[in-house]
Scaffold this motif. Structure first.
Motif, PDB file in Angstrom:
ATOM      1  N   CYS A  90       5.505  10.561  -2.871  1.00  0.00           N
ATOM      2  CA  CYS A  90       5.314   9.289  -2.173  1.00  0.00           C
ATOM      3  C   CYS A  90       5.758   8.139  -3.067  1.00  0.00           C
ATOM      4  O   CYS A  90       6.115   8.327  -4.237  1.00  0.00           O
ATOM      5  CB  CYS A  90       3.853   9.128  -1.768  1.00  0.00           C
ATOM      6  N   LEU A  91       5.677   6.944  -2.511  1.00  0.00           N
ATOM      7  CA  LEU A  91       6.112   5.735  -3.216  1.00  0.00           C
ATOM      8  C   LEU A  91       5.443   5.575  -4.586  1.00  0.00           C
ATOM      9  O   LEU A  91       6.103   5.259  -5.576  1.00  0.00           O
ATOM     10  CB  LEU A  91       5.781   4.540  -2.317  1.00  0.00           C
ATOM     11  N   CYS A  92       4.127   5.797  -4.664  1.00  0.00           N
ATOM     12  CA  CYS A  92       3.416   5.573  -5.932  1.00  0.00           C
ATOM     13  C   CYS A  92       3.386   6.817  -6.813  1.00  0.00           C
ATOM     14  O   CYS A  92       3.000   6.730  -7.979  1.00  0.00           O
ATOM     15  CB  CYS A  92       1.991   5.077  -5.675  1.00  0.00           C
ATOM     16  N   GLY A  93       3.735   7.987  -6.251  1.00  0.00           N
ATOM     17  CA  GLY A  93       3.751   9.222  -7.042  1.00  0.00           C
ATOM     18  C   GLY A  93       2.443   9.990  -7.045  1.00  0.00           C
ATOM     19  O   GLY A  93       2.368  11.060  -7.646  1.00  0.00           O
ATOM     20  N   SER A  94       1.397   9.479  -6.364  1.00  0.00           N
ATOM     21  CA  SER A  94       0.110  10.209  -6.337  1.00  0.00           C
ATOM     22  C   SER A  94       0.227  11.525  -5.579  1.00  0.00           C
ATOM     23  O   SER A  94      -0.466  12.487  -5.884  1.00  0.00           O
ATOM     24  CB  SER A  94      -0.981   9.395  -5.644  1.00  0.00           C
ATOM     25  N   CYS A 122      -0.046   8.866   1.988  1.00  0.00           N
ATOM     26  CA  CYS A 122      -0.725   8.752   0.695  1.00  0.00           C
ATOM     27  C   CYS A 122      -1.920   7.816   0.814  1.00  0.00           C
ATOM     28  O   CYS A 122      -1.787   6.701   1.336  1.00  0.00           O
ATOM     29  CB  CYS A 122       0.257   8.247  -0.352  1.00  0.00           C
ATOM     30  N   CYS A 136      -0.895   4.551  -1.671  1.00  0.00           N
ATOM     31  CA  CYS A 136       0.181   3.607  -1.335  1.00  0.00           C
ATOM     32  C   CYS A 136       0.489   3.555   0.157  1.00  0.00           C
ATOM     33  O   CYS A 136       1.240   2.684   0.606  1.00  0.00           O
ATOM     34  CB  CYS A 136       1.444   3.912  -2.133  1.00  0.00           C
TER      35      CYS A 136
HETATM   36 ZN   LIG Z   1       1.397   7.106  -2.950  1.00  0.00          ZN
END
Ligand SMILES: [Zn+2]
Ligand SMILES: [Zn+2]
Length: 133
Positions: free
Chosen positions: A8-12, A75, A78
């Motif tokens: 995802c965008l934030c990497g979580s 996510c 994010c």
């Molecule tokens: Zn994320």
């Protein structure tokens, strides 16, 4: 495409798929328009059992125009939509193509719900048109 990785965008939320997509498509239904904030989603389908996901996905359930229950996974940090599940396709996960580390690997084959397309949304006219998913 023997192993596909994405996040995802934030990497979580991270995922890895060991294998190839069963099919790939663009979807112009109104729900995909809202989920993506654009004219269509770009998705590929892979079996649940070859996929590993880490991180927390929240899910939002909705009913598609042809009566399937669609669960949109995003996510929890994010809000990036990562994948979907559909009651019409048990055992499959539908990943949003641009969450791939290398989105250029995505090759759409079909267009779903072209009847709901927006006048400003243009897709490759060579793609096979399916009226519903
Ligand atoms: Zn994320
Ligand atoms: Zn759709």
């Amino acid at each position: 495409m023997d192993s596909l990785k994405g996040h995802c965008l934030c990497g979580s939320v991270q995922y890895e798929i060991k294998g190839k997509p069963q099919f790939s498509f663009l979807c112009q239904c109104r729900q995909c328009q809202r989920i993506t904030g654009s004219g269509h989603s770009a998705e590929f389908a892979v079996p649940d059992e070859i996929t590993s996901i880490t991180g927390e996905l929240k899910c939002y359930d909705m009913t598609s125009d042809n009566g399937n229950t669609i669960s949109s996974g995003f996510c929890s940090n994010c809000g990036n939509p990562v994948l979907k599940r559909s009651s019409g396709y048990p055992g499959l996960l539908f990943f949003h193509a641009a969450t791939l580390e290398n989105p250029a690997l995505f090759k759409p084959q079909k267009v779903f719900w072209a009847s709901s397309s927006q006048p400003w949304d243009f897709v490759d006219p060579e793609l096979e048109i399916k009226q519903n998913a």
